[in-house]
Design a protein around this motif. Structure first.
Motif, short mmCIF file in Angstrom:
data_model
loop_
_atom_site.label_atom_id
_atom_site.label_comp_id
_atom_site.label_asym_id
_atom_site.label_seq_id
_atom_site.Cartn_x
_atom_site.Cartn_y
_atom_site.Cartn_z
N ALA A 193 13.64 27.09 52.24
CA ALA A 193 12.59 27.95 51.67
C ALA A 193 12.62 27.90 50.15
O ALA A 193 11.56 27.82 49.50
N LEU A 194 13.82 27.91 49.56
CA LEU A 194 13.92 27.81 48.10
C LEU A 194 13.45 26.45 47.62
O LEU A 194 12.77 26.34 46.59
N GLY A 195 13.83 25.41 48.36
CA GLY A 195 13.40 24.07 47.98
C GLY A 195 11.89 23.94 47.96
O GLY A 195 11.31 23.35 47.03
N LEU A 196 11.23 24.49 48.97
CA LEU A 196 9.76 24.46 49.01
C LEU A 196 9.17 25.22 47.83
O LEU A 196 8.15 24.81 47.25
N GLU A 197 9.79 26.35 47.48
CA GLU A 197 9.29 27.13 46.35
C GLU A 197 9.48 26.37 45.04
O GLU A 197 8.59 26.37 44.18
N PHE A 198 10.62 25.71 44.89
CA PHE A 198 10.85 24.93 43.66
C PHE A 198 9.83 23.80 43.54
O PHE A 198 9.32 23.52 42.45
N ILE A 199 9.54 23.16 44.66
CA ILE A 199 8.54 22.08 44.65
C ILE A 199 7.18 22.62 44.24
O ILE A 199 6.46 22.03 43.42
N ARG A 200 6.81 23.77 44.80
CA ARG A 200 5.51 24.37 44.49
C ARG A 200 5.41 24.72 43.01
O ARG A 200 4.40 24.41 42.35
N VAL A 201 6.47 25.34 42.47
CA VAL A 201 6.45 25.76 41.07
C VAL A 201 6.41 24.53 40.16
O VAL A 201 5.66 24.49 39.17
N TYR A 222 20.56 23.01 38.16
CA TYR A 222 19.59 21.94 38.34
C TYR A 222 19.96 21.07 39.54
O TYR A 222 19.11 20.72 40.36
N ALA A 223 21.27 20.76 39.68
CA ALA A 223 21.72 19.92 40.79
C ALA A 223 21.46 20.61 42.13
O ALA A 223 21.04 19.97 43.11
N THR A 224 21.71 21.92 42.18
CA THR A 224 21.48 22.65 43.43
C THR A 224 19.99 22.69 43.77
O THR A 224 19.59 22.53 44.93
N ALA A 225 19.16 22.89 42.75
CA ALA A 225 17.72 22.91 42.97
C ALA A 225 17.24 21.58 43.52
O ALA A 225 16.42 21.53 44.45
N LEU A 226 17.74 20.47 42.96
CA LEU A 226 17.36 19.15 43.47
C LEU A 226 17.80 18.97 44.92
O LEU A 226 17.07 18.39 45.74
N LYS A 227 18.99 19.48 45.25
CA LYS A 227 19.49 19.39 46.62
C LYS A 227 18.58 20.16 47.58
O LYS A 227 18.23 19.66 48.66
N TYR A 228 18.18 21.37 47.19
CA TYR A 228 17.29 22.17 48.04
C TYR A 228 15.93 21.50 48.20
O TYR A 228 15.34 21.50 49.29
N MET A 229 15.43 20.93 47.12
CA MET A 229 14.13 20.27 47.17
C MET A 229 14.18 19.04 48.07
O MET A 229 13.26 18.77 48.84
N SER A 230 15.28 18.30 47.99
CA SER A 230 15.44 17.12 48.84
C SER A 230 15.51 17.52 50.31
O SER A 230 14.91 16.87 51.18
#
Length: 237
Positions: A193-201, A222-230
């Motif tokens: 869910a966080l990854g989808l939100e990061f992609i949207r933003v 930043y690394a965690t955000a990339l992991k969630y987005m992936s």
């Protein structure tokens, strides 16, 4: 001697699980009276019905003290006499059940007795005693009451529990049987869910503004955000 299951005519609650001995010797009776006096608890004859602030289960108090000590008995009496509505329900069953719960939750009691008593303020003791009486002759009243009170203590204390290691394998079996997601599955769902939100933003912001937004708003690296987005992209693919 034949024992009858005595029922309080007002509350319809079973007063005793088994008969109290007829009389304590002088020394033991004096010790019971002394500890009751500390909490302004009046000892009454065994054939009278207890009113608030009264107790007739002197042999039970004597047995608990003999087994676990006066300090433990003081905690039992304090728990019942100083919490809302419970000072009128000091029966053989409630005394033993309270003793059991104090022993089970000793770490909680020692660490924060105020929250312990606050949780007991919420317990409808009379209601529980009444319903436990429905199991009389099938399940021991002491154990039935202790189990019912423990569930309510955990609920009203927002998760304080007995000082015993949690059986996580048992918890996972329950989660599986009830169709509940495991903590790992829950964490993965939150990450997606966080990854989808990061992609949207990121897609909504001008070039160069996503990293400052991530730093100021996301609470993750930043690394965690990339992991969630992936992870989110792999699920969506």
């Amino acid at each position: 001697m034949l024992h009858m299951n005595i029922i309080d005519p007002v509350s319809k609650v079973s007063i005793d699980d088994h008969p109290e001995p007829e009389k304590l010797n002088t020394g033991r009776a004096a010790r019971v009276k002394a500890v009751c006096d500390e909490f302004d608890i009046e000892i009454i004859p065994g054939n009278d019905y207890p009113k608030p602030g009264q107790v007739r289960a002197t042999a039970t108090i004597d047995r608990i003290m003999a087994k676990y000590g006066e300090g433990h008995m003081r905690l039992v009496l304090s728990t019942l006499s100083e919490t809302k509505g419970n000072h009128g329900l000091m029966t053989q069953t409630s005394l033993w059940a309270t003793s059991d719960l104090i022993r089970a939750c000793q770490e909680w009691v020692d660490a924060d007795v105020s929250s312990w008593l606050a949780a007991w303020d919420q317990i409808p003791m009379g209601f529980l005693l009444w319903h436990c009486n429905e199991l009389s002759g099938i399940s021991h009243q002491r154990h039935a009451l202790a189990g019912a009170m423990y569930v309510m203590l955990v609920h009203y204390s927002r998760g304080r529990k007995a000082g015993k290691d949690i059986d996580y394998s048992f918890m996972r079996r329950i989660q599986k049987a009830e169709g509940m997601p495991s903590p790992r599955e829950t964490n993965q769902q939150e990450a997606i869910a966080l990854g989808l939100e990061f992609i949207r933003v990121k897609e909504s912001l001008p070039a160069g503004e996503w990293l400052p937004w991530l730093r100021d708003n996301a609470g993750v690296s930043y690394a965690t955000a990339l992991k969630y987005m992936s992870l989110a992209r792999s699920v969506a693919a």
